[in-house]
Design a protein around this motif. Structure first.
Motif, PDB file in Angstrom:
ATOM      1  N   GLY A 183      22.381  -2.753  16.369  1.00  0.00           N
ATOM      2  CA  GLY A 183      22.816  -1.723  15.470  1.00  0.00           C
ATOM      3  C   GLY A 183      21.889  -1.702  14.221  1.00  0.00           C
TER       4      GLY A 183
ATOM      5  N   THR B  47      23.798  -0.802   8.129  1.00  0.00           N
ATOM      6  CA  THR B  47      25.285  -0.793   8.652  1.00  0.00           C
ATOM      7  C   THR B  47      25.845  -1.893   8.924  1.00  0.00           C
TER       8      THR B  47
ATOM      9  N   LEU C 281      27.305  -3.154  16.551  1.00  0.00           N
ATOM     10  CA  LEU C 281      27.969  -1.538  16.409  1.00  0.00           C
ATOM     11  C   LEU C 281      27.929  -0.922  17.855  1.00  0.00           C
TER      12      LEU C 281
ATOM     13  N   SER D 271      29.295   2.269  20.754  1.00  0.00           N
ATOM     14  CA  SER D 271      29.700   3.804  20.705  1.00  0.00           C
ATOM     15  C   SER D 271      31.233   4.220  20.809  1.00  0.00           C
TER      16      SER D 271
ATOM     17  N   THR E  53      36.931   0.394  14.021  1.00  0.00           N
ATOM     18  CA  THR E  53      36.431   1.824  14.581  1.00  0.00           C
ATOM     19  C   THR E  53      36.390   2.679  13.196  1.00  0.00           C
TER      20      THR E  53
ATOM     21  N   LEU F  83      31.570   5.930  16.561  1.00  0.00           N
ATOM     22  CA  LEU F  83      31.067   4.741  16.186  1.00  0.00           C
ATOM     23  C   LEU F  83      32.210   3.431  15.871  1.00  0.00           C
TER      24      LEU F  83
ATOM     25  N   TYR G 166      33.096  -0.957  16.219  1.00  0.00           N
ATOM     26  CA  TYR G 166      32.275  -2.382  15.930  1.00  0.00           C
ATOM     27  C   TYR G 166      33.019  -3.502  16.541  1.00  0.00           C
TER      28      TYR G 166
ATOM     29  N   THR H 227      23.722   2.289  19.864  1.00  0.00           N
ATOM     30  CA  THR H 227      24.347   3.355  19.485  1.00  0.00           C
ATOM     31  C   THR H 227      23.772   4.357  18.666  1.00  0.00           C
ATOM     32  N   ASN H 228      24.315   5.685  18.595  1.00  0.00           N
ATOM     33  CA  ASN H 228      23.668   6.747  17.802  1.00  0.00           C
ATOM     34  C   ASN H 228      23.157   6.533  16.332  1.00  0.00           C
TER      35      ASN H 228
ATOM     36  N   SER I  47      24.467   8.359  13.423  1.00  0.00           N
ATOM     37  CA  SER I  47      25.965   8.078  13.074  1.00  0.00           C
ATOM     38  C   SER I  47      26.228   6.719  12.295  1.00  0.00           C
ATOM     39  N   GLN I  48      25.360   5.749  12.518  1.00  0.00           N
ATOM     40  CA  GLN I  48      25.199   4.376  11.886  1.00  0.00           C
ATOM     41  C   GLN I  48      24.924   4.654  10.311  1.00  0.00           C
TER      42      GLN I  48
END
Length: 374
Positions: A48, A52, A75, A77, A216, A227, A229, A251-252, A255-256
């Protein structure tokens, strides 16, 4: 199905779109693009984005009294990915695991993907019956099928809405430790409390260092940013890291960063308070409508938070077979069998009260009454 003209869907597990903090998110995204485009559009570390990873422990300390470090976080998806990772890392193909009965349909899907054998433990209005859990564990151990882990949603459980009280949580943790079976606490709805006193997360209790915890942003920010975790011991996180590398590399990134700013700026706390006010009203509308339409012949949960009511029809009926009739009457739900590990729950159904507008909630219950009669 939710988009069928005239159909009132009480089936999905979706937040209400009016709770999406669009203006705040637009402001955050615009600023990120203007100031950090080289980072937010780049690949992230598999575990991640560092910022974040660092903000989540502070967030959990404030909201759940959970103590952890950034190295205890991965983190994902969505927390659905975390469930899949757990099934791959903590168990082998054909292993037995324990869940509540009924349990989250996404967990059934994730664990089935690893060919795990699920043993469901009966629930009452206080969640998983831990006395039955211990009996089941002893039986499985005698059979040479010691469970690989125990999975629970102790707060506003999906699909029932039940919440496990503190003493039963302590007993569950004690059982996990005594039999050396990992305990997984999934807490997607914990901040959505409308009535009653907060019950501490299992992960926040004494001697809960080894409890794995799933969280989440789907219910407190938006589900579309995907997102979630997982909190776990470092040696377990490293194994999740290897699985995730094979799944999606990372992960995106955007988004993070959005989630980091959303928490750092304190927007999340204001938005959750608004969500709670909205959903409390919707919960009450559904509960009152059930009381009016089903004065007898049915029973339902009365959740103090979360997103769902569990409705059980007292007469012999198969809610899965009745879905077609319900849709003809203009209402949809999810049959209880979808949440069952053993094919039971035929007389039950899960109803969602967060997505529909107020009039739809009351009218949807009327249509259920028409479907199932007296």
């Amino acid at each position: 199905m939710a988009s069928t003209p005239g159909l009132i869907s009480l089936g999905g597990g979706m937040p209400n779109p009016s709770t999406f903090p669009s203006k705040d998110l637009k402001s955050i995204i615009d600023t990120l693009i203007d100031t950090k485009s080289a980072s937010v559009f780049q690949y992230a570390n598999t575990l991640g984005v560092q910022e974040t990873l660092e903000v989540i422990p502070a967030y959990l300390e404030k909201t759940q009294s959970i103590t952890c470090l950034p190295e205890n976080v991965i983190l994902n998806s969505g927390s659905q990915q975390g469930l899949y990772e757990i099934g791959k890392v903590l168990a082998n193909t054909g292993d037995t695991i324990i869940t509540e009965e009924p349990t989250y349909v996404g967990a059934i899907s994730a664990f089935s993907a690893s060919a795990l054998k699920m043993e469901g433990i009966e629930m009452d209005s206080m969640g998983m019956k831990t006395d039955l859990l211990e009996e089941k564990i002893k039986k499985l151990i005698k059979e040479g099928r010691k469970p690989a882990f125990i999975y629970t949603i102790p707060t506003f459980q999906n699909p029932t809405g039940y919440t496990m009280p503190l003493e039963r949580r302590k007993h569950l943790l004690e059982i996990s430790r005594h039999y050396e079976i990992p305990l997984i606490e999934d807490n997607p709805y914990g901040e959505l409390r409308y009535y009653g006193q907060n019950v501490p997360a299992i992960k926040s209790l004494k001697d809960a260092e080894d409890v794995l915890y799933l969280g989440t942003f789907s219910k407190v920010m938006t589900p579309g940013l995907r997102l979630g975790y997982t909190i776990a011991p470092v040696e377990v996180i490293s194994k999740f890291n290897l699985i995730k590398q094979a799944l999606d590399l990372a992960t995106n990134t955007l988004s993070q960063y959005v989630a980091y700013e959303y928490v750092k700026q304190g927007i999340i706390y204001k938005q959750v308070a608004l969500n709670v006010d909205l959903y409390r009203k919707k919960r009450d509308i559904m509960i009152n409508a059930l009381s009016e339409q089903f004065p007898k012949g049915a029973a339902w949960s009365k959740p103090e938070g979360g997103m769902f009511v569990w409705l059980t029809i007292e007469k012999e009926v198969d809610t899965k077979e009745m879905i077609g009739e319900a849709i003809k009457n203009g209402v949809a739900y999810v049959s209880g069998q979808a949440f069952s590990t053993n094919g039971t729950q035929k007389r039950s159904m899960r109803l969602n009260f967060t997505y529909g507008n107020d009039d739809q909630l009351a009218e949807g219950i009327k249509r259920l009454k028409k479907t199932f009669g007296n």
